[in-house]
Design a protein around this motif. Structure first.
Motif, PDB file in Angstrom:
ATOM      1  N   ALA A   9       0.839  -1.201   0.000  1.00 50.37           N
ATOM      2  CA  ALA A   9       0.000   0.000   0.000  1.00 50.37           C
ATOM      3  C   ALA A   9       0.877   1.256   0.000  1.00 50.37           C
ATOM      4  N   LEU A  10       1.947   1.240   0.786  1.00 48.81           N
ATOM      5  CA  LEU A  10       2.867   2.388   0.798  1.00 48.81           C
ATOM      6  C   LEU A  10       3.529   2.563  -0.569  1.00 48.81           C
ATOM      7  N   ALA A  11       3.902   1.457  -1.197  1.00 53.71           N
ATOM      8  CA  ALA A  11       4.517   1.522  -2.523  1.00 53.71           C
ATOM      9  C   ALA A  11       3.528   2.089  -3.545  1.00 53.71           C
ATOM     10  N   ALA A  12       2.254   1.716  -3.430  1.00 49.45           N
ATOM     11  CA  ALA A  12       1.221   2.258  -4.320  1.00 49.45           C
ATOM     12  C   ALA A  12       1.106   3.768  -4.109  1.00 49.45           C
ATOM     13  N   ASP A  13       1.076   4.191  -2.854  1.00 49.60           N
ATOM     14  CA  ASP A  13       1.041   5.629  -2.537  1.00 49.60           C
ATOM     15  C   ASP A  13       2.236   6.341  -3.167  1.00 49.60           C
ATOM     16  N   GLN A  14       3.415   5.792  -2.937  1.00 45.88           N
ATOM     17  CA  GLN A  14       4.631   6.447  -3.413  1.00 45.88           C
ATOM     18  C   GLN A  14       4.670   6.539  -4.931  1.00 45.88           C
ATOM     19  N   SER A  15       4.205   5.483  -5.612  1.00 36.58           N
ATOM     20  CA  SER A  15       4.232   5.526  -7.074  1.00 36.58           C
ATOM     21  C   SER A  15       3.272   6.579  -7.615  1.00 36.58           C
ATOM     22  N   LEU A  16       2.117   6.747  -6.977  1.00 37.63           N
ATOM     23  CA  LEU A  16       1.136   7.708  -7.465  1.00 37.63           C
ATOM     24  C   LEU A  16       1.425   9.138  -7.013  1.00 37.63           C
ATOM     25  N   LEU A  17       2.171   9.281  -5.928  1.00 44.56           N
ATOM     26  CA  LEU A  17       2.480  10.619  -5.429  1.00 44.56           C
ATOM     27  C   LEU A  17       3.922  11.014  -5.738  1.00 44.56           C
ATOM     28  N   ALA A  18       4.566  10.253  -6.615  1.00 46.72           N
ATOM     29  CA  ALA A  18       5.946  10.549  -6.995  1.00 46.72           C
ATOM     30  C   ALA A  18       6.017  11.962  -7.567  1.00 46.72           C
ATOM     31  N   GLY A  19       7.066  12.661  -7.225  1.00 45.33           N
ATOM     32  CA  GLY A  19       7.241  14.024  -7.724  1.00 45.33           C
ATOM     33  C   GLY A  19       6.702  15.084  -6.795  1.00 45.33           C
ATOM     34  N   LEU A  20       5.859  14.684  -5.841  1.00 47.06           N
ATOM     35  CA  LEU A  20       5.386  15.652  -4.852  1.00 47.06           C
ATOM     36  C   LEU A  20       6.438  15.791  -3.757  1.00 47.06           C
ATOM     37  N   ARG A  21       6.664  17.009  -3.338  1.00 47.95           N
ATOM     38  CA  ARG A  21       7.559  17.220  -2.206  1.00 47.95           C
ATOM     39  C   ARG A  21       6.814  16.840  -0.933  1.00 47.95           C
ATOM     40  N   ASN A  22       7.543  16.597   0.148  1.00 45.86           N
ATOM     41  CA  ASN A  22       6.923  16.146   1.401  1.00 45.86           C
ATOM     42  C   ASN A  22       5.783  17.049   1.840  1.00 45.86           C
ATOM     43  N   PHE A  23       6.003  18.371   1.821  1.00 42.28           N
ATOM     44  CA  PHE A  23       4.950  19.267   2.288  1.00 42.28           C
ATOM     45  C   PHE A  23       3.738  19.220   1.360  1.00 42.28           C
ATOM     46  N   GLU A  24       3.950  19.005   0.050  1.00 38.80           N
ATOM     47  CA  GLU A  24       2.831  18.893  -0.880  1.00 38.80           C
ATOM     48  C   GLU A  24       2.031  17.622  -0.621  1.00 38.80           C
ATOM     49  N   ARG A  25       2.744  16.555  -0.345  1.00 37.32           N
ATOM     50  CA  ARG A  25       2.086  15.286  -0.016  1.00 37.32           C
ATOM     51  C   ARG A  25       1.263  15.438   1.261  1.00 37.32           C
ATOM     52  N   GLU A  26       1.859  16.070   2.280  1.00 30.36           N
ATOM     53  CA  GLU A  26       1.145  16.276   3.547  1.00 30.36           C
ATOM     54  C   GLU A  26      -0.078  17.163   3.357  1.00 30.36           C
ATOM     55  N   LEU A  27       0.057  18.216   2.546  1.00 30.16           N
ATOM     56  CA  LEU A  27      -1.088  19.082   2.268  1.00 30.16           C
ATOM     57  C   LEU A  27      -2.190  18.314   1.542  1.00 30.16           C
ATOM     58  N   MET A  28      -1.804  17.519   0.563  1.00 27.49           N
ATOM     59  CA  MET A  28      -2.795  16.732  -0.175  1.00 27.49           C
ATOM     60  C   MET A  28      -3.552  15.804   0.764  1.00 27.49           C
ATOM     61  N   LEU A  29      -2.820  15.112   1.630  1.00 24.41           N
ATOM     62  CA  LEU A  29      -3.463  14.215   2.592  1.00 24.41           C
ATOM     63  C   LEU A  29      -4.373  14.992   3.541  1.00 24.41           C
ATOM     64  N   GLU A  30      -3.920  16.164   3.988  1.00 22.83           N
ATOM     65  CA  GLU A  30      -4.749  16.978   4.881  1.00 22.83           C
ATOM     66  C   GLU A  30      -6.025  17.425   4.174  1.00 22.83           C
ATOM     67  N   TYR A  31      -5.903  17.842   2.927  1.00 23.10           N
ATOM     68  CA  TYR A  31      -7.090  18.256   2.171  1.00 23.10           C
ATOM     69  C   TYR A  31      -8.041  17.084   1.953  1.00 23.10           C
ATOM     70  N   MET A  32      -7.493  15.904   1.710  1.00 27.62           N
ATOM     71  CA  MET A  32      -8.337  14.717   1.547  1.00 27.62           C
ATOM     72  C   MET A  32      -9.084  14.412   2.850  1.00 27.62           C
ATOM     73  N   ARG A  33      -8.374  14.505   3.982  1.00 28.76           N
ATOM     74  CA  ARG A  33      -9.032  14.272   5.280  1.00 28.76           C
ATOM     75  C   ARG A  33     -10.121  15.310   5.542  1.00 28.76           C
ATOM     76  N   MET A  34      -9.855  16.570   5.164  1.00 32.69           N
ATOM     77  CA  MET A  34     -10.859  17.625   5.343  1.00 32.69           C
ATOM     78  C   MET A  34     -12.102  17.337   4.492  1.00 32.69           C
ATOM     79  N   ALA A  35     -11.896  16.924   3.252  1.00 31.38           N
ATOM     80  CA  ALA A  35     -13.028  16.607   2.374  1.00 31.38           C
ATOM     81  C   ALA A  35     -13.828  15.437   2.939  1.00 31.38           C
ATOM     82  N   LEU A  36     -13.123  14.420   3.456  1.00 34.83           N
ATOM     83  CA  LEU A  36     -13.814  13.271   4.059  1.00 34.83           C
ATOM     84  C   LEU A  36     -14.580  13.683   5.316  1.00 34.83           C
ATOM     85  N   ALA A  37     -14.030  14.612   6.083  1.00 32.84           N
ATOM     86  CA  ALA A  37     -14.747  15.123   7.267  1.00 32.84           C
ATOM     87  C   ALA A  37     -16.017  15.850   6.829  1.00 32.84           C
ATOM     88  N   ASN A  38     -15.947  16.581   5.718  1.00 31.46           N
ATOM     89  CA  ASN A  38     -17.140  17.250   5.190  1.00 31.46           C
ATOM     90  C   ASN A  38     -18.207  16.228   4.811  1.00 31.46           C
TER      91      ASN A  38
END
Length: 147
Positions: free
Chosen positions: A110-139
């Motif tokens: 699962a981590l390898a799948a994440d890494q392959s699809l999020l390749a090229g994102l910097r750490n902070f971009e990845r963290e922001l994307m995950l945070e935005y996804m969690r916010m949308a799911l909370a909505n």
């Protein structure tokens, strides 16, 4: 105003979900599990002996889908069902040794799948994307609780 699918979060999320599922499927198939089984496995790796109802409460899966997925998991030798000691109408679900032994490799897949699809994102971009996804799911959870 014209609809631009590449500006639609709903459309992009659907494509992304399919891509993550496909990437996990490729990796999981080698280990002996399907993407739809992964959330159930995660719950059971965290806590065995859950009932189907408890799994339904924890995961956003339809009753019929859950029943079919558990049947396939039992057929594939990933779970065992035992009568619940207090509630004779329900069964507790336990992992087989096969499923227990694949935990680390499945999580790595699962981590390898994440890494392959999020390749090229910097750490902070990845963290922001995950945070935005969690916010949308909370909505979604908030709107579901109002319905």
């Amino acid at each position: 105003m014209a609809f631009n699918r590449m500006e639609s979060a709903t459309y992009l999320a659907s494509l992304l979900a399919k891509s993550f599922s496909r990437a996990l499927h490729e990796r999981g198939q080698k280990l002996g599990f399907a993407p739809g089984q992964f959330p159930i496995l995660l719950e059971l790796w965290a806590e065995e002996g859950l009932t189907q109802k408890q799994l339904l409460d924890r995961l956003d899966i339809e009753q019929a889908t859950m029943a079919n997925t558990l049947s396939r998991m039992e057929r594939d030798g990933l779970i065992l069902r035992r009568k619940h000691p207090q509630d004779k109408r329900s069964q507790q679900i336990y992992l087989t040794e096969k499923a227990k032994e694949m935990e680390a490799a499945a999580k790595e897949a699962a981590l390898a799948a994440d890494q392959s699809l999020l390749a090229g994102l910097r750490n902070f971009e990845r963290e922001l994307m995950l945070e935005y996804m969690r916010m949308a799911l909370a909505n979604v959870a908030r709107s579901d609780s109002r319905a």
